[in-house]
Motif scaffolding. Structure first.
Motif, mmCIF file in Angstrom:
data_model
loop_
_atom_site.group_PDB
_atom_site.id
_atom_site.type_symbol
_atom_site.label_atom_id
_atom_site.label_comp_id
_atom_site.label_asym_id
_atom_site.label_seq_id
_atom_site.Cartn_x
_atom_site.Cartn_y
_atom_site.Cartn_z
ATOM 1 N N GLY A 105 0.811 -1.258 -0.361
ATOM 2 C CA GLY A 105 -0.241 -0.009 -0.725
ATOM 3 C C GLY A 105 0.760 1.266 -0.056
ATOM 4 O O GLY A 105 0.221 2.492 -0.157
ATOM 5 N N VAL A 106 2.237 1.338 0.343
ATOM 6 C CA VAL A 106 3.164 2.310 0.233
ATOM 7 C C VAL A 106 3.708 2.890 -1.092
ATOM 8 O O VAL A 106 4.471 1.948 -1.574
ATOM 9 C CB VAL A 106 4.027 2.037 1.179
ATOM 10 C CG1 VAL A 106 5.483 3.022 1.102
ATOM 11 C CG2 VAL A 106 3.901 1.948 2.560
ATOM 12 N N PRO A 107 3.718 3.845 -1.710
ATOM 13 C CA PRO A 107 3.957 3.950 -3.540
ATOM 14 C C PRO A 107 5.615 3.944 -3.144
ATOM 15 O O PRO A 107 5.954 5.324 -2.303
ATOM 16 C CB PRO A 107 3.290 5.044 -3.491
ATOM 17 C CG PRO A 107 2.607 5.758 -2.052
ATOM 18 C CD PRO A 107 2.512 4.790 -1.346
ATOM 19 N N TYR A 108 6.404 3.773 -4.212
ATOM 20 C CA TYR A 108 7.635 3.938 -3.882
ATOM 21 C C TYR A 108 7.832 4.447 -5.680
ATOM 22 O O TYR A 108 7.228 3.862 -6.677
ATOM 23 C CB TYR A 108 8.602 2.831 -3.671
ATOM 24 C CG TYR A 108 8.242 1.830 -4.661
ATOM 25 C CD1 TYR A 108 9.093 1.487 -5.414
ATOM 26 C CD2 TYR A 108 6.834 0.903 -3.951
ATOM 27 C CE1 TYR A 108 9.324 -0.087 -6.316
ATOM 28 C CE2 TYR A 108 7.202 -0.822 -5.009
ATOM 29 C CZ TYR A 108 8.597 -1.088 -5.608
ATOM 30 O OH TYR A 108 8.381 -1.582 -6.406
ATOM 31 N N ASP A 109 9.280 5.212 -5.356
ATOM 32 C CA ASP A 109 9.681 5.634 -7.112
ATOM 33 C C ASP A 109 10.970 4.780 -7.087
ATOM 34 O O ASP A 109 12.076 4.894 -6.185
ATOM 35 C CB ASP A 109 9.859 6.552 -7.570
ATOM 36 C CG ASP A 109 10.529 6.800 -8.408
ATOM 37 O OD1 ASP A 109 11.050 6.494 -9.416
ATOM 38 O OD2 ASP A 109 10.284 8.527 -9.217
ATOM 39 N N ALA A 110 11.360 3.586 -7.873
ATOM 40 C CA ALA A 110 13.052 3.267 -8.084
ATOM 41 C C ALA A 110 14.154 4.516 -8.722
ATOM 42 O O ALA A 110 15.313 3.724 -8.507
ATOM 43 C CB ALA A 110 12.966 1.456 -7.999
ATOM 44 N N GLY A 111 13.287 4.965 -9.282
ATOM 45 C CA GLY A 111 13.907 5.987 -9.858
ATOM 46 C C GLY A 111 14.065 5.383 -11.258
ATOM 47 O O GLY A 111 15.068 5.877 -12.473
ATOM 48 N N LEU A 112 13.480 4.595 -11.718
ATOM 49 C CA LEU A 112 13.700 2.963 -13.641
ATOM 50 C C LEU A 112 13.003 2.972 -13.257
ATOM 51 O O LEU A 112 11.928 2.292 -12.625
ATOM 52 C CB LEU A 112 15.169 3.011 -14.207
ATOM 53 C CG LEU A 112 15.131 1.322 -13.432
ATOM 54 C CD1 LEU A 112 16.571 1.153 -14.379
ATOM 55 C CD2 LEU A 112 15.992 1.993 -11.835
ATOM 56 N N THR A 113 12.291 1.963 -14.039
ATOM 57 C CA THR A 113 12.115 0.649 -14.996
ATOM 58 C C THR A 113 11.869 0.310 -15.699
ATOM 59 O O THR A 113 12.697 0.417 -17.004
ATOM 60 C CB THR A 113 10.407 1.565 -15.973
ATOM 61 O OG1 THR A 113 9.639 2.725 -14.555
ATOM 62 C CG2 THR A 113 10.036 0.422 -16.298
ATOM 63 N N ASN A 114 12.459 -1.167 -15.021
ATOM 64 C CA ASN A 114 13.401 -1.610 -15.654
ATOM 65 C C ASN A 114 12.487 -3.302 -15.702
ATOM 66 O O ASN A 114 12.378 -3.929 -15.020
ATOM 67 C CB ASN A 114 14.288 -2.682 -14.494
ATOM 68 C CG ASN A 114 15.738 -3.322 -15.617
ATOM 69 O OD1 ASN A 114 14.854 -4.278 -16.540
ATOM 70 N ND2 ASN A 114 16.465 -3.627 -13.905
ATOM 71 N N ASP A 115 11.716 -3.000 -16.946
ATOM 72 C CA ASP A 115 10.458 -4.505 -17.507
ATOM 73 C C ASP A 115 11.080 -5.615 -17.527
ATOM 74 O O ASP A 115 11.992 -6.194 -17.570
ATOM 75 C CB ASP A 115 10.637 -4.254 -18.985
ATOM 76 C CG ASP A 115 9.688 -3.058 -18.915
ATOM 77 O OD1 ASP A 115 9.355 -1.737 -18.345
ATOM 78 O OD2 ASP A 115 9.446 -2.142 -20.433
#
Length: 437
Positions: free
Chosen positions: A415-425
């Motif tokens: 339930g906690v949003p986060y941003d890893a700094g990139l999207t790695n599919d």
């Protein structure tokens, strides 16, 4: 999102559900399950996940393509389609309580006579810590999971509840000051290196042997740096009568490839740690060995080595029951293997960094300018399935998938949003192989 509402997990391992692989003309379908590891963690931001271990189920559709090179675009990768089914299996401990991915430090709990890692405090206090890295299904639907923290192997029932535990031999057990130390923050004195645990497990086609491989050399087998941990261990357990045997019946040294981490022609200084195994029979294995460069590594060093090795244990020295297994007696001094030990034989079978093959599907290995079409850092999952081609009965498809470490700019964890700094599919590559019988 996965079936538990978290960002879809990474492929630390995967398996095609037995009996589900079908062919209809040029199209193949199957049920596939992925095994994520311990959830998204960002030590710099002090973000850690009380992530319950799980298997995530997908419908897989595969239509092989061998035509002209495709454009360098995400739309070019449509040969394999994965659709989450909204189902999965939650992993629980011996009592039926949820597992956690949180680091246990040096704290433990005892369940069913097994000393297991567990955080001492916080929301996960008392839970069994699991950093799941490998999966292998038994015929009855139960399955083994290789664990990073313990360097051991858990047996789960088909419902996801722990049924047993294969403790690592003394040589692999992480120890400090005479006591077990399962945590991944402080380096143990002997045993598996931090975050280099039981990375690969597989069952032989006849169902009688469980193969397990440590990701890289133990502390005592290394000389203190990443380039001197190439001598790792293959363990073979007889599971024909007891699914959780106390000790391996075979134990071999595997010498992993060495490469130059900077990719600039300088002397080799890193070991290509292994990440997955498929058993072809009782002595021949496919082992995935790779560098740590690529999309997601946070580095600019070029991708140097990612290969599938053909490994043969026949003729190698069996260390089962010797001091090399029952004590921390080292099998090597850094890269130099003990002269009394003959290692397993290895041959490069699939070069995953073949730029011509990758370019045919619009992919690249340009890590200096890494983008969504750049091959990612961690490739950790494999599955081998038959081509079902009557004209070529020895042909198989080898599916290889990456571990993206939950890296996304729009993540959600408990339930906690986060941003890893990139999207790695997440990505799966398919190779057609002709294997000798």
């Amino acid at each position: 999102m996965d079936f538990m509402g978290d960002s879809l997990g990474s492929f630390s391992s995967m398996a095609v559900v037995p009996g589900s692989w079908k062919r209809d003309g040029e199209r193949y379908t199957a049920k596939l399950v992925s095994l994520p590891d311990r959830g998204f963690n960002d030590p710099d931001k002090k973000f850690y996940s009380d992530y319950q271990g799980r298997l995530v189920e997908y419908d897989l559709t595969f239509t092989p393509y061998s035509g002209p090179a495709l454009p360098a675009a995400a739309e070019s990768q449509r040969q394999i389609v994965l659709q989450p089914t909204g189902r999965g299996i939650k992993l629980t401990d011996f009592s039926g309580a949820a597992t956690t991915g949180l680091d246990p430090d040096s704290h433990t709990v005892t369940q069913q006579g097994h000393v297991l890692p567990s955080p001492a405090e916080g929301p996960a206090a008392g839970k069994v810590s699991l950093d799941a890295e490998a999966i292998a299904f038994r015929a009855d639907g139960s399955f083994y999971v290789g664990d990073e923290y313990t360097a051991g192997i858990y047996l789960f029932g088909a419902d996801g509840r722990m049924k047993g535990f294969i403790a690592p031999p003394a040589a692999l057990l992480p120890m400090s000051g005479g006591v077990v130390d399962y945590g991944s923050n402080d380096k143990p004195e002997t045993g598996r290196r931090n975050n280099q645990g039981m990375e690969a497990v597989a069952i032989t086609p006849d169902g009688t042997r469980l193969i397990a491989i440590l990701q890289s050399g133990t502390i005592q087998d290394s000389a203190g740096n990443a380039g001197d941990r190439n001598n790792t261990r293959i363990l073979v357990y007889d599971i024909s009568a007891d699914p959780t045997p106390k000790a391996p019946v075979e134990h071999y040294a595997l010498q992993l490839p060495i490469f130059a981490g900077k990719g600039d022609g300088s002397p080799a200084d890193k070991a290509a740690a292994q990440s997955e195994v498929v058993a072809l029979d009782g002595h021949r294995l496919l082992v995935l060995s790779r560098d740590g460069n690529g999309l997601g590594c946070g580095c600019k060093a070029p991708e140097v080595y990612k290969s599938v090795l053909l490994v043969d244990t026949k003729g190698a020295t069996n260390l089962a029951g010797t001091e090399f297994e029952t004590t921390p007696k080292p099998i090597s001094k850094g890269r130099e293997l003990d002269a009394a030990i003959t290692p397993v034989r290895i041959v490069d079978l699939v070069n995953m960094l073949n730029t011509t093959q990758l370019a045919g599907f619009g992919l690249n290995i340009d890590n200096a300018a890494a983008g969504p079409l750049t091959l990612s850092e961690k490739w950790e999952a494999m599955a081998l399935v038959p081509a079902l081609d009557e004209a070529r009965p020895n042909d198989y498809f080898l599916l290889v998938a990456n571990d993206n470490d939950f890296q996304t700019a729009k993540g959600l964890m408990q339930g906690v949003p986060y941003d890893a700094g990139l999207t790695n599919d997440n990505m799966i590559l398919a190779y057609r192989l002709t294997l000798p019988h």
